[in-house]
Enzyme design. Structure first.
Site, PDB file in Angstrom:
ATOM      1  N   LYS A   1     -36.497  35.360  33.396  1.00  0.00           N
ATOM      2  CA  LYS A   1     -36.582  36.119  32.164  1.00  0.00           C
ATOM      3  C   LYS A   1     -38.001  35.980  31.635  1.00  0.00           C
ATOM      4  O   LYS A   1     -38.723  35.064  32.011  1.00  0.00           O
ATOM      5  CB  LYS A   1     -35.545  35.648  31.157  1.00  0.00           C
ATOM      6  CG  LYS A   1     -35.580  34.185  30.838  1.00  0.00           C
ATOM      7  CD  LYS A   1     -34.286  33.777  30.130  1.00  0.00           C
ATOM      8  CE  LYS A   1     -34.237  32.285  29.905  1.00  0.00           C
ATOM      9  NZ  LYS A   1     -33.020  31.664  30.386  1.00  0.00           N
TER      10      LYS A   1
ATOM     11  N   ASP B   1     -40.204  30.796  23.553  1.00  0.00           N
ATOM     12  CA  ASP B   1     -39.793  29.395  23.653  1.00  0.00           C
ATOM     13  C   ASP B   1     -40.820  28.535  24.384  1.00  0.00           C
ATOM     14  O   ASP B   1     -41.917  28.989  24.710  1.00  0.00           O
ATOM     15  CB  ASP B   1     -38.415  29.289  24.324  1.00  0.00           C
ATOM     16  CG  ASP B   1     -38.493  29.525  25.819  1.00  0.00           C
ATOM     17  OD1 ASP B   1     -39.347  30.314  26.243  1.00  0.00           O
ATOM     18  OD2 ASP B   1     -37.688  28.922  26.558  1.00  0.00           O
TER      19      ASP B   1
ATOM     20  N   ASP C   1     -41.331  27.410  27.422  1.00  0.00           N
ATOM     21  CA  ASP C   1     -41.947  27.830  28.678  1.00  0.00           C
ATOM     22  C   ASP C   1     -42.137  29.344  28.765  1.00  0.00           C
ATOM     23  O   ASP C   1     -42.480  29.863  29.827  1.00  0.00           O
ATOM     24  CB  ASP C   1     -41.129  27.323  29.870  1.00  0.00           C
ATOM     25  CG  ASP C   1     -39.724  27.888  29.883  1.00  0.00           C
ATOM     26  OD1 ASP C   1     -39.203  28.224  28.805  1.00  0.00           O
ATOM     27  OD2 ASP C   1     -39.136  28.003  30.978  1.00  0.00           O
TER      28      ASP C   1
ATOM     29  N   SER D   1     -37.737  24.000  29.144  1.00  0.00           N
ATOM     30  CA  SER D   1     -37.543  25.261  28.427  1.00  0.00           C
ATOM     31  C   SER D   1     -37.698  25.107  26.919  1.00  0.00           C
ATOM     32  O   SER D   1     -38.732  24.697  26.433  1.00  0.00           O
ATOM     33  CB  SER D   1     -36.186  25.851  28.795  1.00  0.00           C
ATOM     34  OG  SER D   1     -36.078  27.151  28.279  1.00  0.00           O
ATOM     35  N   HIS D   2     -36.627  25.383  26.199  1.00  0.00           N
ATOM     36  CA  HIS D   2     -36.666  25.415  24.732  1.00  0.00           C
ATOM     37  C   HIS D   2     -36.355  24.058  24.118  1.00  0.00           C
ATOM     38  O   HIS D   2     -36.307  23.934  22.899  1.00  0.00           O
ATOM     39  CB  HIS D   2     -35.639  26.429  24.251  1.00  0.00           C
ATOM     40  CG  HIS D   2     -34.310  26.203  24.898  1.00  0.00           C
ATOM     41  ND1 HIS D   2     -34.078  26.533  26.220  1.00  0.00           N
ATOM     42  CD2 HIS D   2     -33.187  25.628  24.441  1.00  0.00           C
ATOM     43  CE1 HIS D   2     -32.852  26.187  26.534  1.00  0.00           C
ATOM     44  NE2 HIS D   2     -32.293  25.634  25.482  1.00  0.00           N
TER      45      HIS D   2
ATOM     46  N   ASP E   1     -40.100  31.997  28.588  1.00  0.00           N
ATOM     47  CA  ASP E   1     -39.184  32.973  29.187  1.00  0.00           C
ATOM     48  C   ASP E   1     -38.217  33.579  28.165  1.00  0.00           C
ATOM     49  O   ASP E   1     -37.592  34.592  28.435  1.00  0.00           O
ATOM     50  CB  ASP E   1     -38.438  32.393  30.406  1.00  0.00           C
ATOM     51  CG  ASP E   1     -37.656  31.143  30.083  1.00  0.00           C
ATOM     52  OD1 ASP E   1     -37.695  30.677  28.927  1.00  0.00           O
ATOM     53  OD2 ASP E   1     -36.995  30.621  31.008  1.00  0.00           O
ATOM     54  N   ARG E   2     -38.106  32.962  26.992  1.00  0.00           N
ATOM     55  CA  ARG E   2     -37.197  33.519  25.982  1.00  0.00           C
ATOM     56  C   ARG E   2     -37.952  34.295  24.915  1.00  0.00           C
ATOM     57  O   ARG E   2     -39.137  34.056  24.684  1.00  0.00           O
ATOM     58  CB  ARG E   2     -36.429  32.397  25.272  1.00  0.00           C
ATOM     59  CG  ARG E   2     -35.486  31.664  26.170  1.00  0.00           C
ATOM     60  CD  ARG E   2     -34.662  30.683  25.372  1.00  0.00           C
ATOM     61  NE  ARG E   2     -33.685  30.055  26.235  1.00  0.00           N
ATOM     62  CZ  ARG E   2     -32.591  29.445  25.817  1.00  0.00           C
ATOM     63  NH1 ARG E   2     -32.348  29.356  24.518  1.00  0.00           N
ATOM     64  NH2 ARG E   2     -31.752  28.915  26.671  1.00  0.00           N
TER      65      ARG E   2
HETATM   66  C1  G1P Z   1     -28.659  28.122  28.258  1.00  0.00           C
HETATM   67  C2  G1P Z   1     -28.270  29.546  27.950  1.00  0.00           C
HETATM   68  C3  G1P Z   1     -28.278  30.359  29.209  1.00  0.00           C
HETATM   69  C4  G1P Z   1     -29.650  30.250  29.872  1.00  0.00           C
HETATM   70  C5  G1P Z   1     -30.015  28.798  30.075  1.00  0.00           C
HETATM   71  C6  G1P Z   1     -31.428  28.635  30.592  1.00  0.00           C
HETATM   72  O1  G1P Z   1     -27.744  27.556  29.156  1.00  0.00           O
HETATM   73  O2  G1P Z   1     -27.024  29.622  27.322  1.00  0.00           O
HETATM   74  O3  G1P Z   1     -27.975  31.693  28.904  1.00  0.00           O
HETATM   75  O4  G1P Z   1     -29.656  30.898  31.104  1.00  0.00           O
HETATM   76  O5  G1P Z   1     -29.927  28.094  28.840  1.00  0.00           O
HETATM   77  O6  G1P Z   1     -32.365  29.135  29.692  1.00  0.00           O
HETATM   78  P1  G1P Z   1     -26.502  26.649  28.688  1.00  0.00           P
HETATM   79  O7  G1P Z   1     -27.087  25.522  27.877  1.00  0.00           O
HETATM   80  O8  G1P Z   1     -25.645  27.511  27.843  1.00  0.00           O
HETATM   81  O9  G1P Z   1     -25.863  26.219  29.959  1.00  0.00           O
HETATM   82 ZN    ZN Z   2     -37.258  28.785  28.524  1.00  0.00          ZN
END
Ligand code: G1P
Ligand code: ZN
Length: 543
Positions: free
Chosen positions: A376, A277, A279, A113-114, A281-282
């Site tokens: 998302k 981000d 991938d 992800s990010h 999705d954000r």
């Molecule tokens: C974080 C975000 C959460 C999101 C997840 C995946 O998780 O807070 O809302 O769904 O990334 O993108 P966390 O690191 O808080 O468990």
């Molecule tokens: Zn992501």
């Protein structure tokens, strides 16, 4: 001739997928048997024989090589067909769409992800179900259990598949269809949004900046915004996905997307700015001179979604994660539709979307989406904003001001304390949980606690129960503090403190969020003893 080899292996500790799959440092993933053990455990749980899967990732370092390994293992495990994004690239929402569009048996997404990417940064693998959404806890738990018992995995001995060319390839008995990563996704967006209206807005001089942060949305944003909607060439910056994201931290928030923030608050700022981000999705959206908090963005999107063709019949309901502000609830109440408060993590929205109870969902962590996929979707949110701006013909600032005047304003911020020693973070949460019963009635920083608990969720669709989802402290004046530990970090523990305060009507229009929240922030430190437990007095990231 290709041959299937059974490789002897043994369990590797700690292969426990979190809310978004298994995430580890890249060298860990590249270690002997590591990727293979996890992937075989996935197939051992969901079964691969005769099935069709989608495969793609966000292009981060090791994405290409991991894809070849997964393909060989899919073939060795008897999969019939795999649909792969060209170059092994697929954004998470595009992968979710392909899983659904082709009615496949699920998909494997390679992404952290990010989190930053690169030889010494993060890598991840996650499995999505036939509905296009992340595997639910029961399934990920079974995968984890399998990793603790594994003794062998199957691998096809074969050369790499040429993923650079679109078309059909053969790997042993398995068909590999390499597809353009953007085409089907862009077509889906055209069914949801009023492209002619948005095109007319751009033709009328509307200016936008889209920062793809050297991550996966570059090709998607360029095709959709510049080629199909006529945004000026160069609207998309950092539009080429790079294995190390160009050294950027592809997390769209004011801290990591600082260049975008500076431009949007500078002289000659464009009308609208957005970032996404790793991938895809954000999303973060910014107006000229005004930042839109994700919680507010969800509320504004819910209140105005009917302006987009795909949602003109109205919404069935709105769902938000528990730490997300209650701004969306006020919209749901006004619309007379269902509202849902779920634990953190997109997978909890899946059942509500599948059951037709919710149409739009969102999290405070820059995640928004709808029932068009089961993830998302960053660009979806950007396009819905553009559709709303094109129809209302107002600025982002005007739309927000009208929204707050109508519904009141939920001041909101999240403070992250990163890389805390795990034992210290655990001790702090344990102490906090132990003190919950004594909190109601207590006055902290001039505010009286009305309720304190550890959030538990009973899924309204399948009645499954998830406990210990975050400590909530509610105050009589409507303020709220939430504490939880991140489930996605790869280094020590990350403490997230979510802060909220409500101001009704135009009174609360022009305050800075951090200033408005000052007493809530002080109370958060006092109640949990953050400094005493962790040594931290200030957060690392404020969003
Ligand atoms: C974080 C975000 C959460 C999101 C997840 C995946 O998780 O807070 O809302 O769904 O990334 O993108 P966390 O690191 O808080 O468990
Ligand atoms: Zn992501």
């Amino acid at each position: 001739m290709t041959q299937i080899t059974t490789v002897q292996t043994q369990p590797i500790a700690g292969q426990k997928p979190g809310t978004s799959g298994l995430r580890k440092k890249t060298p860990v993933f590249m270690g002997r048997h590591y990727l293979e053990n996890f992937v075989q455990s996935i197939f051992d749980v969901v079964g691969a024989k005769g099935k069709t899967f989608v495969l793609g990732g966000d292009g981060r370092y090791f994405n290409d090589r991991a894809a070849q390994v997964i393909l060989r293992m899919l073939a060795a495990n008897g999969a019939a067909r795999v649909i792969v994004g060209q170059g092994a690239i697929l954004s998470t929402p595009a992968a979710s769409h392909l899983i659904r569009l082709n009615k496949t048996d699920g998909g494997i997404i390679m992404s952290a992800s990010h989190n930053p990417g690169g030889p010494n940064e993060d890598f991840g693998v996650k499995f999505n179900m036939p509905n296009g959404g992340p595997a639910p806890e029961g399934v990920t738990e079974a995968m984890y259990k399998r990793t603790t018992e594994i003794t062998e995995y199957r691998m096809l001995e074969a050369q790499d598949v040429d993923l650079s060319h679109i078309g059909r390839h053969q790997l042993g008995a398995m068909v590999v269809d390499v597809v353009d990563p953007v085409t089907d996704y862009a077509a889906l967006m055209e069914t949801l949004f009023d492209f002619p209206a948005i095109r007319a807005m751009f033709a009328g001089g509307f200016r936008m900046r889209m920062d793809s942060m050297c991550a996966v949305t570059g090709p998607y944003a360029t095709e959709i915004l510049e080629n199909r909607l006529g945004a000026a060439k160069g609207t998309v910056v950092n539009g080429t996905p790079l294995p190390d994201f160009g050294g950027m931290h592809p997390d769209p928030n004011p801290t990591w997307a600082k260049a975008l923030m500076d431009e949007m608050f500078g002289a000659n700022a464009p009308d609208f700015g957005a970032a996404s981000d790793g991938d895809g999705d954000r999303n973060m959206v910014v107006g000229r001179g005004i930042y839109v908090s994700p919680s507010d963005s969800l509320a504004v999107l819910a209140a105005n979604a009917h302006l987009a063709p795909g949602y003109k019949a109205g919404l069935k309901g709105v769902a938000r994660s528990m730490p997300t502000s209650a701004a969306a609830d006020r919209v749901a109440d006004a619309l007379g539709i269902g509202k849902y408060e779920t634990p953190t993590g997109w997978k909890f929205f899946g059942n509500l979307l599948d059951a037709g109870r919710a149409t739009i969902c969102g999290e405070e962590s820059f995640g928004t989406g709808s029932d068009h996929v089961r993830e998302k979707d960053g660009l979806w949110a950007v396009l819905l904003w553009l559709n709303i701006l094109a129809v209302r013909k107002q600025s982002v600032a005007e739309i927000l001001a009208e929204h707050w005047a109508k519904y009141g304003r939920n001041y909101y911020s999240r403070h992250d304390f990163e890389a805390i020693e795990t034992a210290k973070a655990d001790a702090m949460m344990a102490a906090l949980r132990g003190a919950l019963a004594g909190l109601p009635g207590k006055t902290v920083q001039g505010m009286t606690v009305s309720m304190a608990d550890d959030f538990a969720y009973t899924d309204p669709v399948d009645a499954s129960v998830s406990t210990k989802q975050g400590v909530r402290v509610l105050f009589q004046d409507g303020s709220r503090i939430v504490y939880r530990l991140s489930g996605t970090g790869t280094e020590g523990a990350t403490l997230r403190v979510y802060l909220e305060r409500y101001a009704a009507g135009p009174a609360g229009l022009d305050l800075d969020a951090q200033a408005a929240l000052a007493p809530v922030i002080r109370a958060a430190h006092e109640i949990a003893g953050i400094a005493a437990h962790t040594g931290r007095t200030a957060p690392d990231v404020v969003t």
